[in-house]
Scaffold this motif. Structure first.
Motif, PDB file in Angstrom:
ATOM      1  N   ILE A 144       0.866  -1.169   0.000  1.00  0.00           N
ATOM      2  CA  ILE A 144       0.000   0.000   0.000  1.00  0.00           C
ATOM      3  C   ILE A 144       0.911   1.230   0.000  1.00  0.00           C
ATOM      4  O   ILE A 144       1.761   1.368   0.884  1.00  0.00           O
ATOM      5  CB  ILE A 144      -0.930   0.008   1.243  1.00  0.00           C
ATOM      6  N   PRO A 145       0.773   2.115  -0.976  1.00  0.00           N
ATOM      7  CA  PRO A 145       1.684   3.271  -1.083  1.00  0.00           C
ATOM      8  C   PRO A 145       1.689   4.127   0.190  1.00  0.00           C
ATOM      9  O   PRO A 145       0.662   4.376   0.801  1.00  0.00           O
ATOM     10  CB  PRO A 145       1.115   4.067  -2.262  1.00  0.00           C
ATOM     11  N   GLY A 146       2.892   4.537   0.586  1.00  0.00           N
ATOM     12  CA  GLY A 146       3.066   5.403   1.744  1.00  0.00           C
ATOM     13  C   GLY A 146       3.029   4.670   3.076  1.00  0.00           C
ATOM     14  O   GLY A 146       3.072   5.311   4.121  1.00  0.00           O
ATOM     15  N   THR A 147       2.940   3.348   3.059  1.00  0.00           N
ATOM     16  CA  THR A 147       2.906   2.566   4.293  1.00  0.00           C
ATOM     17  C   THR A 147       3.877   1.394   4.176  1.00  0.00           C
ATOM     18  O   THR A 147       4.480   1.176   3.130  1.00  0.00           O
ATOM     19  CB  THR A 147       1.499   1.998   4.575  1.00  0.00           C
ATOM     20  N   GLN A 163      -8.166  -7.355  -2.539  1.00  0.00           N
ATOM     21  CA  GLN A 163      -8.799  -6.509  -1.529  1.00  0.00           C
ATOM     22  C   GLN A 163      -8.567  -5.033  -1.758  1.00  0.00           C
ATOM     23  O   GLN A 163      -9.408  -4.213  -1.431  1.00  0.00           O
ATOM     24  CB  GLN A 163      -8.278  -6.855  -0.131  1.00  0.00           C
ATOM     25  N   ASP A 164      -7.407  -4.667  -2.247  1.00  0.00           N
ATOM     26  CA  ASP A 164      -7.036  -3.261  -2.346  1.00  0.00           C
ATOM     27  C   ASP A 164      -6.562  -2.965  -3.763  1.00  0.00           C
ATOM     28  O   ASP A 164      -5.631  -3.593  -4.253  1.00  0.00           O
ATOM     29  CB  ASP A 164      -5.934  -2.941  -1.341  1.00  0.00           C
ATOM     30  N   SER A 165      -7.191  -2.002  -4.409  1.00  0.00           N
ATOM     31  CA  SER A 165      -6.851  -1.704  -5.804  1.00  0.00           C
ATOM     32  C   SER A 165      -5.796  -0.612  -5.946  1.00  0.00           C
ATOM     33  O   SER A 165      -5.379  -0.308  -7.051  1.00  0.00           O
ATOM     34  CB  SER A 165      -8.113  -1.290  -6.560  1.00  0.00           C
ATOM     35  N   SER A 166      -5.348  -0.031  -4.838  1.00  0.00           N
ATOM     36  CA  SER A 166      -4.420   1.098  -4.940  1.00  0.00           C
ATOM     37  C   SER A 166      -2.978   0.707  -4.616  1.00  0.00           C
ATOM     38  O   SER A 166      -2.153   1.575  -4.405  1.00  0.00           O
ATOM     39  CB  SER A 166      -4.860   2.215  -3.990  1.00  0.00           C
ATOM     40  N   GLY A 167      -2.662  -0.563  -4.590  1.00  0.00           N
ATOM     41  CA  GLY A 167      -1.320  -0.989  -4.234  1.00  0.00           C
ATOM     42  C   GLY A 167      -0.363  -0.972  -5.405  1.00  0.00           C
ATOM     43  O   GLY A 167      -0.734  -0.676  -6.540  1.00  0.00           O
ATOM     44  N   SER A 168       0.894  -1.296  -5.091  1.00  0.00           N
ATOM     45  CA  SER A 168       1.903  -1.388  -6.139  1.00  0.00           C
ATOM     46  C   SER A 168       2.862  -2.527  -5.807  1.00  0.00           C
ATOM     47  O   SER A 168       3.117  -2.821  -4.648  1.00  0.00           O
ATOM     48  CB  SER A 168       2.674  -0.069  -6.260  1.00  0.00           C
TER      49      SER A 168
END
Length: 131
Positions: A68-71, A79-84
């Protein structure tokens, strides 16, 4: 008519929505007890339950994780579409213990994930989370 209040229909609906194998076991236990009697119905339900446990342990859940960006947290891709992804690294969570009966399934699943992700994130290293 005295049996109807004993049937937990709302519980069956919850099981169907949450975990279908448990709903199937509920139906088997209910029908087995209804048609075969209490003792034989419970025996059938226990045997089906053992089959479900063996099936689930032989085919554990494999989950691809990304950051998860920034963490410093990693979550499932589903579950999460904003990861990298971390470049050249594939992180996979294995949902149960690894042993001789499921090693081949895990290996095949991991190789499939690596080939599926080859366009997005070519993998050089693999990290397995087995907590």
């Amino acid at each position: 008519s005295s049996v109807i209040p004993l049937i937990a229909i709302s519980e069956a609906r919850k099981l169907y929505a949450i975990k279908k194998p448990d709903f199937f076991l509920w139906v088997v236990a209910f029908l087995g007890t209804l048609f075969l009697g209490v003792l034989m119905g419970i025996v059938v339900a226990v045997l089906v339950s053992l089959c479900i446990v063996i099936h689930e342990s032989v085919r554990p859940q494999l989950t691809i994780l990304w950051r998860i960006p920034g963490t410093t947290m990693y979550r499932s891709v589903k579950q999460d579409s904003s990861g990298s992804f971390i470049p050249s690294v594939c992180i996979c969570r294995i949902g149960s213990s690894m042993y001789f009966a499921n090693a081949s399934f895990i290996k095949d699943g991991l190789l499939k994930y690596v080939s599926d992700l080859s366009d997005v994130n070519p993998t050089e290293y693999m990290i397995l989370e087995m907590t």
